[in-house]
Motif scaffolding. Structure first.
Motif, PDB file in Angstrom:
ATOM      1  N   THR A  13      41.862   4.212  56.540  1.00 48.12           N
ATOM      2  CA  THR A  13      42.705   3.294  57.309  1.00 48.12           C
ATOM      3  C   THR A  13      42.045   2.848  58.616  1.00 48.12           C
ATOM      4  N   PRO A  14      41.550   3.783  59.445  1.00 48.05           N
ATOM      5  CA  PRO A  14      40.896   3.315  60.677  1.00 48.05           C
ATOM      6  C   PRO A  14      39.619   2.510  60.401  1.00 48.05           C
ATOM      7  N   ALA A  17      40.870  -0.979  59.701  1.00 47.72           N
ATOM      8  CA  ALA A  17      41.382  -1.591  60.934  1.00 47.72           C
ATOM      9  C   ALA A  17      40.253  -1.959  61.888  1.00 47.72           C
ATOM     10  N   ILE A 130      46.062   0.686  66.174  1.00 50.37           N
ATOM     11  CA  ILE A 130      45.717   1.584  65.067  1.00 50.37           C
ATOM     12  C   ILE A 130      44.390   2.271  65.355  1.00 50.37           C
ATOM     13  N   ALA A 134      43.903   6.208  65.875  1.00 46.17           N
ATOM     14  CA  ALA A 134      43.236   6.929  64.781  1.00 46.17           C
ATOM     15  C   ALA A 134      41.767   7.227  65.033  1.00 46.17           C
TER      16      ALA A 134
END
Length: 150
Positions: A13-14, A17, A130, A134
């Motif tokens: 996810t990071p 992003a 984000i 993260a």
């Protein structure tokens, strides 16, 4: 200091992003520093920021450096939180000084004044937050530093 580089090295996810944020911010920085993508380059941008926009030279310089080097740091995942915080602060300043009066929408219709609202910036802020929370995630220099030092 440990928290600055702490991240889940397996988290995708990071990574997504920070790459998305870097991809949308880098062209703006390249326009300002190098004159790429139809930009004015360093001298032209500094002239605009310190002249028409009325910013102090140090703020103009920071805008250019943050928008160019911040995305490069994001691509590498190096000092990811520092880059995200710089980008977040930079674009909050841009919204407050130049875009908040336009409203939400981009307003690019035929009858519009071609000014940008804040919808793009809300997405940018979301991505920056984000990344700020993260860290670098998978495939980041930060993850390697945290693994090897802490």
């Amino acid at each position: 200091m440990k928290q600055l580089f702490a991240t889940n090295p397996a988290s995708i996810t990071p990574l997504i992003a920070r790459l998305a944020l870097g991809i949308v911010v880098f062209p703006h920085g390249a326009q300002k520093l190098l004159g790429w993508f139809g930009g004015s380059g360093f001298e032209g941008t500094m002239g605009f920021l310190t002249g028409s926009a009325g910013l102090p030279w140090i703020v103009g310089l920071l805008v250019i450096l943050i928008e160019f080097f911040g995305p490069l740091m994001l691509f590498l995942g190096a000092a990811t939180r520092v880059a995200a915080l710089g980008i977040l602060g930079n674009f909050i300043g841009i919204v407050l000084t130049a875009h908040s009066s336009t409203g939400f929408f981009m307003n690019w219709g035929a009858e519009a004044n071609k000014e940008e609202g804040i919808e793009y910036f809300i997405l940018l802020f979301g991505l920056a937050l984000i990344v700020l929370i993260a860290g670098g995630g998978k495939a980041s220099v930060d993850a390697e530093l945290a693994k090897n030092r802490y």
